[in-house]
Design an enzyme around this catalytic site. Structure first.
Site, PDB file in Angstrom:
ATOM      1  N   HIS A   1      44.279  47.819  44.840  1.00 52.26           N
ATOM      2  CA  HIS A   1      44.494  47.041  43.632  1.00 52.26           C
ATOM      3  C   HIS A   1      43.649  45.780  43.704  1.00 52.26           C
ATOM      4  O   HIS A   1      43.535  45.147  44.759  1.00 52.26           O
ATOM      5  CB  HIS A   1      45.979  46.683  43.508  1.00 52.26           C
ATOM      6  CG  HIS A   1      46.389  46.305  42.120  1.00 52.26           C
ATOM      7  ND1 HIS A   1      46.173  45.050  41.614  1.00 52.26           N
ATOM      8  CD2 HIS A   1      46.984  47.016  41.130  1.00 52.26           C
ATOM      9  CE1 HIS A   1      46.632  44.999  40.367  1.00 52.26           C
ATOM     10  NE2 HIS A   1      47.126  46.184  40.048  1.00 52.26           N
ATOM     11  N   HIS A   2      43.055  45.402  42.557  1.00 51.90           N
ATOM     12  CA  HIS A   2      42.137  44.259  42.551  1.00 51.90           C
ATOM     13  C   HIS A   2      42.846  42.941  42.875  1.00 51.90           C
ATOM     14  O   HIS A   2      42.210  41.953  43.229  1.00 51.90           O
ATOM     15  CB  HIS A   2      41.452  44.145  41.188  1.00 51.90           C
ATOM     16  CG  HIS A   2      40.075  43.558  41.252  1.00 51.90           C
ATOM     17  ND1 HIS A   2      39.765  42.475  42.052  1.00 51.90           N
ATOM     18  CD2 HIS A   2      38.916  43.885  40.638  1.00 51.90           C
ATOM     19  CE1 HIS A   2      38.493  42.173  41.921  1.00 51.90           C
ATOM     20  NE2 HIS A   2      37.947  43.007  41.061  1.00 51.90           N
ATOM     21  N   SER A   3      44.169  42.905  42.767  1.00 54.08           N
ATOM     22  CA  SER A   3      44.899  41.677  43.079  1.00 54.08           C
ATOM     23  C   SER A   3      44.811  41.326  44.560  1.00 54.08           C
ATOM     24  O   SER A   3      45.049  40.181  44.942  1.00 54.08           O
ATOM     25  CB  SER A   3      46.367  41.819  42.664  1.00 54.08           C
ATOM     26  OG  SER A   3      46.990  42.876  43.373  1.00 54.08           O
TER      27      SER A   3
END
Length: 511
Positions: free
Chosen positions: A171-173
Site C-alpha cells: 500500500h502506498h501509505s
C-alpha cells in the site's frame, strides 16, 4: 498461506482488541486503544491519511526479474532479518475509536502470511502472458487491512526476460516511491561483492565560476525573481486545474472512475547507454532525454490512433488535431533520500531513520506534434524542465495538500488531489537505480519494473534505471489503451530516432 492475520499487541490483557470496519470500507481498523498500547503507536502522516481515503487508495507493484529460480526459504529468512525490523512493515493502520485519529499500530507478524508462492507449471505455453494476467489480477484484489500492508509473490516460471519473477505489492501509505526503492535496494548487494551495498549514481555539480560581486548579486536577484514568478504562475495554473482547466479528451485520457478499473502492467527495457549517447551529444541530463522520449512516444502513438492505422507502422501523415493540451503529473520527492546505507543500518540496528510520504506533484505540458527535426522533442522538453527547476511548484502542491487536510479533513484533501490528477492525462516518474548488477537475498536481478495503480489515470509511466538498462514500466487501463505494447514500441523507437539524429548531424561525443 495462513488464513489469520497478525493480532495487534495488547500488553495489558494479551487479548485481541475489538475491531470493526470504518464506514463499511476496508480502509482501516477502528480500535478501542488501551493506554499501554499508545506506546506501540505512531501518528499517521498527512499523506498516509490521504492514501487511506476511498478517493486515493493507491498501491505500489514492483516486478523483479531474476536470473535464477527463487528460493522461497531464502527470501523468507532474508525478509525476517531486514524488512521486519522496519516499523512500517510490522504495523497496521488503525483509527482510535475515541479520538478519531488515524495511527500506525505495532503488530506481531507471521511472514508466511505475506509470501505467496503458487505451484506453477514450469513448461506452460505462454509464461509472459501468464505474468501479465497475474499482475493484472493483483490490481483487482484489495489488501487485508488486518495485517501489515505488504505481500511478496514468487513466480518460479521462465519468461522471455528472466528465469523467475518476484512481485512486491504494498500500500502506498507505507512510503513514497523513493523511500520504497531505497529500502528494497538496502536489502540488495553487489553481484560482484556479496558484502557491499549497491553504488548509486552521484549528481554531478557544476563547477563554480569566479565572478565579481556585482555579477553574482545580479544573478541572485534574477534567480530569486524567476523562482518567485514561475512559482506564482504555476500556483495559478494549479488552482485553475482544480477549478476548470482540463486536458483535451484524447484517446489516451481516462474518464470518470478509471482509478477503479483493472490495470494491465507492461514494461519495455531500453539501452541506458543509448540514452547517454544522446545526453552527451546534446549536453543534457538523463531526465531531459526521458522527457523527450515521453513526448515523442506519446505524439507518435496519438498520431497513429487519430489516423486509425491500427498499429501498422507509424503514419507519415500528420493526423494530430491542433492545440492538444496534454499534461503529465510528475511526482517529485521533496526531501533528500534517506540513503541506502542509512536504511540498511536502520534494519540492522532497528534505529529510526527519516521515512514517510513526502511527495509533491508538478504539472508539466507535453507538446504533441510531429516536428521535422526529431531533436526538437528533446529541446522542447529541456526548455520546460529548465523552467520547472526555477519553480517551487512541487513544494507548493505538497504544502497546499497538507493545509487543506488540516482545515477541511482528509476526504476533502483527497477529492481535490484526485480532481487535479484526473484533469491531467499521464502520471510520470523517473527513479535512479544502481550502477552495477545486484542480488536480492542472493538472487541476481535481471530487471526491475515498479509501477502504481489506484490513481485517476489511464496511463502511468515509470522509468527505472538499472546497470546499463532503463526499464519503462507502465500501468494502463486496457479499455482506454488496448495496445500498450504499441506505445512501448513508440517509446523505444523514439530513442532510436534520437540516436540516429545526433549521429547523422555529427553531434556524437567520442570518449
Amino acid at each position: 498461506m495462513g488464513s489469520l492475520g497478525p493480532k495487534p499487541i495488547d500488553t495489558k490483557t494479551k487479548t485481541e482488541p475489538k475491531m470493526s470496519v470504518t464506514n463499511g470500507q476496508k480502509n482501516s481498523t477502528v480500535l478501542e486503544i488501551e493506554p499501554e498500547q499508545e506506546r506501540e503507536q505512531e501518528p499517521a502522516s498527512p499523506a498516509t491519511r490521504l492514501f487511506h481515503t476511498k478517493a486515493l487508495s493507491c498501491h505500489i507493484l514492483a516486478i523483479l526479474g531474476c536470473t535464477t529460480k527463487i528460493n522461497r526459504d531464502v527470501i523468507k529468512k532474508g525478509l525476517e532479518s531486514t524488512l521486519l525490523n522496519h516499523p512500517r512493515f510490522t504495523s497496521i493502520p488503525v483509527v482510535d475509536a475515541k479520538k478519531g485519529v488515524r495511527k500506525w499500530m505495532k503488530t506481531t507478524v507471521n511472514v508466511e502470511d505475506h509470501i505467496v508462492c503458487p505451484d506453477l507449471d514450469p513448461d506452460m505455453e505462454s509464461p509472459d502472458e501468464f505474468l501479465e494476467n497475474y499482475t493484472s489480477n493483483l490490481t483487482t484484489i484489495p489488501m487485508d487491512m488486518t495485517k501489515p500492508l505488504w505481500e511478496v509473490h514468487i513466480l518460479n516460471v521462465k519468461t522471455s526476460e528472466a528465469d523467475a519473477v518476484g512481485i512486491l505489492k504494498l500500500h502506498h501509505s507505507i512510503g513514497d516511491g523513493m523511500s520504497i526503492i531505497s529500502l528494497v535496494l538496502a536489502c540488495t548487494r553487489k553481484a560482484s561483492d556479496p558484502e557491499a551495498l549497491p553504488t548509486m549514481p552521484s549528481s554531478t555539480k557544476k563547477e563554480k565560476t569566479k565572478a565579481g560581486f556585482c555579477r553574482r548579486f545580479c544573478y541572485y536577484i534574477w534567480f530569486l525573481f524567476m523562482v518567485f514568478w514561475n512559482t506564482a504562475v504555476d500556483a495559478v495554473l494549479f488552482l485553475a486545474t482544480i477549478l476548470f482547466l482540463n486536458d483535451t479528451e484524447t484517446p489516451m485520457k481516462g474518464g470518470a472512475g478509471v482509478e477503479h478499473n483493472p490495470k494491465r502492467l507492461v514494461h519495455r527495457t531500453i539501452s541506458l547507454d543509448d540514452m547517454k549517447i544522446v545526453k552527451n551529444a546534446l549536453n543534457l541530463t538523463i531526465n531531459d532525454v526521458v522527457m523527450g522520449i515521453t513526448q515523442a512516444g506519446l505524439s507518435r502513438y496519438l498520431n497513429r490512433r487519430y489516423g486509425n492505422t491500427n498499429g501498422k507502422g507509424s503514419s507519415k501523415t500528420n493526423n494530430l488535431p491542433k492545440n492538444i493540451r496534454l499534461r503529465g503529473s510528475i511526482v517529485f520527492n521533496i526531501r533528500p533520500s534517506t540513503g541506502i546505507k542509512a536504511l540498511a543500518e536502520m534494519m540492522e540496528k532497528k534505529s529510526k531513520a527519516k521515512w514517510g510520504n513526502k511527495i509533491g506533484y508538478v504539472l508539466t505540458q507535453f507538446p504533441i506534434s510531429l516536428p521535422e527535426n526529431p531533436l526538437d522533442y528533446i529541446r522542447q522538453a529541456k526548455t520546460i524542465i529548465d523552467r520547472k527547476k526555477l519553480s517551487l511548484e512541487s513544494r507548493f502542491s505538497f504544502a497546499a495538500a497538507q493545509l487543506i487536510q488540516e482545515i477541511f479533513g482528509s476526504k476533502v484533501g483527497a477529492q481535490l488531489t484526485k480532481r487535479v490528477l484526473s484533469h491531467t492525462t499521464v502520471l510520470l516518474s523517473n527513479m535512479v537505480g544502481p550502477q552495477e548488477e545486484i542480488t536480492f537475498f542472493g538472487h541476481k536481478l535481471a530487471y526491475a519494473a515498479p509501477t502504481i495503480y489506484g490513481l485517476p489515470h489511464a496511463l502511468t509511466m515509470h522509468f527505472q534505471s538499472y546497470y546499463n538498462k532503463m526499464t519503462i514500466s507502465m500501468s494502463v487501463d486496457p479499455q482506454v489503451i488496448p495496445d500498450p505494447y504499441q506505445l512501448c514500441d513508440d517509446l523505444q523507437d523514439s530513442l532510436q530516432m534520437f540516436k540516429e539524429a545526433v549521429t547523422k548531424q555529427g553531434l556524437v561525443v567520442t570518449p
